[in-house]
Design an enzyme around this catalytic site. Structure first.
Site, PDB file in Angstrom:
ATOM      1  N   GLY A  84     -11.216   0.811 -41.407  1.00  0.00           N
ATOM      2  CA  GLY A  84     -10.202  -0.209 -41.665  1.00  0.00           C
ATOM      3  C   GLY A  84      -9.974  -0.368 -43.158  1.00  0.00           C
ATOM      4  N   ASN A 114     -22.562  -5.277 -34.722  1.00  0.00           N
ATOM      5  CA  ASN A 114     -22.324  -5.108 -36.152  1.00  0.00           C
ATOM      6  C   ASN A 114     -21.438  -6.202 -36.700  1.00  0.00           C
ATOM      7  OD1 ASN A 114     -19.538  -4.154 -37.368  1.00  0.00           O
ATOM      8  ND2 ASN A 114     -19.623  -3.349 -35.277  1.00  0.00           N
ATOM      9  N   ILE A 153     -20.045  -5.751 -40.222  1.00  0.00           N
ATOM     10  CA  ILE A 153     -19.907  -5.088 -41.521  1.00  0.00           C
ATOM     11  C   ILE A 153     -18.975  -5.913 -42.416  1.00  0.00           C
ATOM     12  CG2 ILE A 153     -19.207  -2.932 -42.690  1.00  0.00           C
ATOM     13  CD1 ILE A 153     -21.538  -2.532 -40.710  1.00  0.00           C
ATOM     14  N   GLY A 154     -17.976  -6.513 -41.809  1.00  0.00           N
ATOM     15  CA  GLY A 154     -17.035  -7.321 -42.593  1.00  0.00           C
ATOM     16  C   GLY A 154     -16.004  -6.477 -43.316  1.00  0.00           C
ATOM     17  N   LEU A 155     -15.675  -5.325 -42.717  1.00  0.00           N
ATOM     18  CA  LEU A 155     -14.577  -4.481 -43.219  1.00  0.00           C
ATOM     19  C   LEU A 155     -14.741  -4.047 -44.674  1.00  0.00           C
ATOM     20  CD1 LEU A 155     -11.598  -6.298 -41.451  1.00  0.00           C
ATOM     21  CD2 LEU A 155     -12.679  -4.154 -40.776  1.00  0.00           C
ATOM     22  N   CYS A 202     -10.585  -7.107 -35.431  1.00  0.00           N
ATOM     23  CA  CYS A 202     -11.944  -7.142 -35.984  1.00  0.00           C
ATOM     24  C   CYS A 202     -12.497  -8.560 -35.866  1.00  0.00           C
ATOM     25  CB  CYS A 202     -11.966  -6.713 -37.446  1.00  0.00           C
ATOM     26  SG  CYS A 202     -13.643  -6.858 -38.123  1.00  0.00           S
ATOM     27  N   GLY A 219     -14.883   2.718 -26.060  1.00  0.00           N
ATOM     28  CA  GLY A 219     -15.914   1.762 -25.672  1.00  0.00           C
ATOM     29  C   GLY A 219     -17.050   2.512 -25.009  1.00  0.00           C
ATOM     30  N   GLY A 220     -18.035   2.886 -25.814  1.00  0.00           N
ATOM     31  CA  GLY A 220     -19.252   3.485 -25.268  1.00  0.00           C
ATOM     32  C   GLY A 220     -19.154   4.943 -24.868  1.00  0.00           C
ATOM     33  N   THR A 222     -19.427   4.351 -31.603  1.00  0.00           N
ATOM     34  CA  THR A 222     -20.873   4.217 -31.757  1.00  0.00           C
ATOM     35  C   THR A 222     -21.592   5.552 -31.546  1.00  0.00           C
ATOM     36  OG1 THR A 222     -20.667   1.933 -31.072  1.00  0.00           O
ATOM     37  CG2 THR A 222     -22.859   2.893 -30.891  1.00  0.00           C
TER      38      THR A 222
END
Ligand SMILES: Cc1cc2nc3c(=O)[nH]c(=O)nc-3n(C[C@H](O)[C@H](O)[C@H](O)COP(=O)(O)OP(=O)(O)OC[C@H]3O[C@@H](n4cnc5c(N)ncnc54)[C@H](O)[C@@H]3O)c2cc1C
Ligand SMILES: Cc1cc2nc3c(=O)[nH]c(=O)nc-3n(C[C@H](O)[C@H](O)[C@H](O)COP(=O)(O)O)c2cc1C
Ligand code: FES
Lengths: 262, 300
Positions: free
Chosen positions: B45, B68, B70-72, B128, B241-242, B264
């Site tokens: 992002g 997570n 991470i906060g972009l 997000c 998703g997975g 992931t």
């Protein structure tokens, strides 16, 4: 180059009541690795536990990689149950290792579980025909000093410290590093690995000596990927008068102590 | 055997791309395999200005998943333009840029700037869960999605992919809103808002307290949501998703996804997306599927 390698376990045996020593055959990773770098080890089966676990390299001989790991939680528990002949998935070699400095004296400091990478580093320095290597290991008790035997065959000065005085000097590893520094005045490089409070203390002790040109510290943090893609494993580092986040798995794990925001 | 799929005018030689934020800007994984084996690379992002992200601890393993916050953290538009895109161009792989903003104007500005750069599609991240302003706040209402997508649409002719949050009552409504506002495709799902507590410390594990849950543990829910959205819209879906294996990817395609992304999985094994490409082809060969497009939404 980095690799994902299915690796054969050669041996996996108890060292003391808390930790195991494992020998793995991983030819590609072994050839590429440097002291201070680490591996991401798949501890379970079928993606359980999901993430691999970061473990330092103790030493490398030809195709074989040695590690020491403490049994902490589910990952290392499952790893301890593996047997010779089993295959595990390993990613490596990862991160930036120690950079060897052009100095007269080289002091290698391993606090507790930080001792293993110093074996690999001492071997590398000796192969580079570097002398004046001091290895300082510290731990709570005699039984918890790791890798002592690995250094006995090497041409290095080995100094030990334990908090209870059961072997070596009674006190902290920083105390014996101070003694080495007081007795050796040439240009000196310090290489360290261990718990963060120990390395912070070490850094503060060593920076008082003008002849110490570099104090390298192998930092730790909780990782997801270990390869630099998730930005999870950051620590605060000083760069050009600013404080920024750097990835322990990629820009580290080894950082100059002077750059770390302790 | 045909594995090529289309997301608007974006042509992917196979249906596999990467989950934004799990692949950086491709540099690290290119040390493991050539990126042009993938259908496309979706990057982290990206905001107008650099973002330093959330304080540590940012990630935590959960049963069959990862949480997570991470906060972009990202280097911002200028670095992405000058360093990251030139690198990716050399890899000869379609580039999907993922954009984030705190205001509609920021999304608009980013879309305009990326429109003149060699990127192949723009993914709008309105999902997000780990930042205070913007982002998921837009993605959880029909009005929010409508305003961001409409504004971005005005600024670019490149294919737009709207990335949807699963943290809503009806994800189909959000997908319909994106379609109506001119999105060429939707991608789903982003992470599920969750948390983890350390009982001994009586404290949250992540510094941000909450985070986004991803990985195999969310797969059944993500798959159900793709199926619901497939029934609700005509535009193509990028399912995620997975996904860890080729068979996981095939399940998403059968539920209605035209393409899939591996997120992931890249954190678990750097070779994961590469393996998924190979395994999808193996599955097609073993099951006698000539064209991947024939099995999109084929579940009965
Ligand atoms: C660069 C690096 C090198 C390391 N080298 C060694 C080594 O040589 N020998 C050794 O015994 N240990 C080492 N560690 C610590 C080791 O990674 C953890 O003890 C291990 O991950 C615990 O996993 P677990 O599943 O048994 O524990 P759990 O508590 O079940 O793990 C849960 C999660 O927390 C993470 N975690 C737990 N403890 C730590 C920790 N101390 N540091 C980072 N992440 C942690 C795990 O990776 C996992 O994702 C190293 C850590 C790093 C970052
Ligand atoms: C560490 C991490 C960082 C992420 N960062 C972003 C991001 O920057 N932008 C975004 O749209 N999605 C981001 N995501 C969400 C993923 O792209 C993906 O949509 C989600 O994780 C579900 O897929 P998965 O289970 O395969 O990971 C991130 C996910 C993870 C695990
Ligand atoms: S653990 Fe993912 S970037 Fe370091």
């Amino acid at each position: 180059m980095k690799f994902v390698e299915k690796s054969l376990i050669i041996s996996n045996s108890l060292v003391n009541e808390f930790c195991y020593r494992m020998v793995i055959s991983s030819p590609k990773i072994a050839k590429a690795a440097n002291p201070g770098q680490f591996l991401e080890i798949g501890c379970g089966d079928y993606n359980y536990p999901l993430l691999k676990r970061p473990i330092s390299i103790l030493n490398i001989e030809e195709d074989l990689i040695e590690i020491i790991y403490y049994v902490i939680g589910k990952g290392t528990n499952m790893l301890s149950k593996k047997e010779p002949g089993d295959l595990i998935e390993i990613v490596g070699p990862l991160g930036n290792g120690y950079s060897v400095k052009d100095c007269e004296n080289h002091i290698l400091v391993g606090g507790g579980y930080g001792a293993p990478p110093m074996v690999f580093l001492a071997n590398k320095l000796l192969r580079m025909n570097i002398n004046n290597i001091f290895v300082c290991l510290g731990s709570k008790t005699k039984d918890m000093i790791l890798c002592k035997e690995d250094f006995l065959d090497l041409d290095v000065s080995l100094c030990l410290a334990t908090e209870d005085g059961s072997v070596g000097k009674k006190g902290f590893v920083t105390d014996i590093v101070k003694t080495v520094l007081d007795n050796n005045k040439g240009k000196t490089a310090v290489y360290s690995c261990g718990p963060t409070p120990m390395m912070e203390n070490l850094y503060k002790v060593c920076r008082e000596y003008e002849n110490v040109l570099s104090i390298q510290c192998a930092m730790e943090s909780v990782m997801a990927c270990g390869i630099g893609v998730c930005n999870g494993c950051v620590i605060k580092v000083k760069e050009n008068d600013r404080v920024i986040y750097k990835r322990v798995c990629t820009e580290g794990p080894v950082f100059e102590g002077a750059k770390v925001v302790w | 055997m045909v594995t090529e799929v289309r997301i608007g005018s974006l042509v992917m030689k196979n249906p596999v791309t990467t989950g934004s934020g799990t692949f950086g800007y491709g540099e690290e994984i290119s040390e493991f395999y050539p990126l042009n084996v993938l259908g496309a690379v979706t990057v982290k992002g990206t905001s107008l200005l650099p973002r330093e992200g959330n304080p540590y601890q940012r990630t935590c393993e959960t049963p069959s998943g990862v949480l997570n916050a991470i906060g972009l953290q990202n280097p911002g538009f200028e670095v992405v333009k000058d360093v990251k895109i030139p690198f990716l161009q050399k890899q000869n792989v379609p580039i999907i840029i993922n954009i984030i903003g705190s205001t509609v104007e920021e999304y608009e500005e980013l879309a305009e700037r990326f429109d003149s750069l060699p990127v192949d599609a723009i993914e709008i991240n309105v999902s997000c869960p780990n930042v205070k302003a913007g982002c998921m706040a837009f993605g959880t209402t029909v009005e929010g999605i409508n305003s961001v997508v409409t504004s971005v649409r005005k600024k670019t002719k490149k294919p737009i992919i709207t990335k949807l949050s699963p943290n809503v009552t009806s994800i189909s409504e959000m997908a319909i809103a994106a379609e109506k506002a001119g999105s060429d495709a939707v991608s789903l799902v982003n992470t599920f808002l969750g948390t983890v507590i350390d009982a001994k410390k009586r404290a949250f594990v992540l510094a941000n307290k909450t985070g986004g849950l991803s990985g195999p543990c969310i797969k059944p829910i993500a798959l159900r949501m793709v199926w619901e959205v497939y029934k609700a819209v005509k535009i193509p879906i990028i399912g995620q998703g997975g996904i860890m294996t080729g068979e996981d990817a095939i399940e998403f395609i059968m539920a209605g996804a035209t393409a899939v992304s591996v997120g992931t999985g890249n954190l678990v094994n750097p070779m994961c997306a590469y393996n998924v490409v190979r395994e999808v082809e193996e599955f097609m060969a073993a099951e006698g599927i000539d064209n991947i497009n024939d099995i999109i939404g084929c579940v009965s």
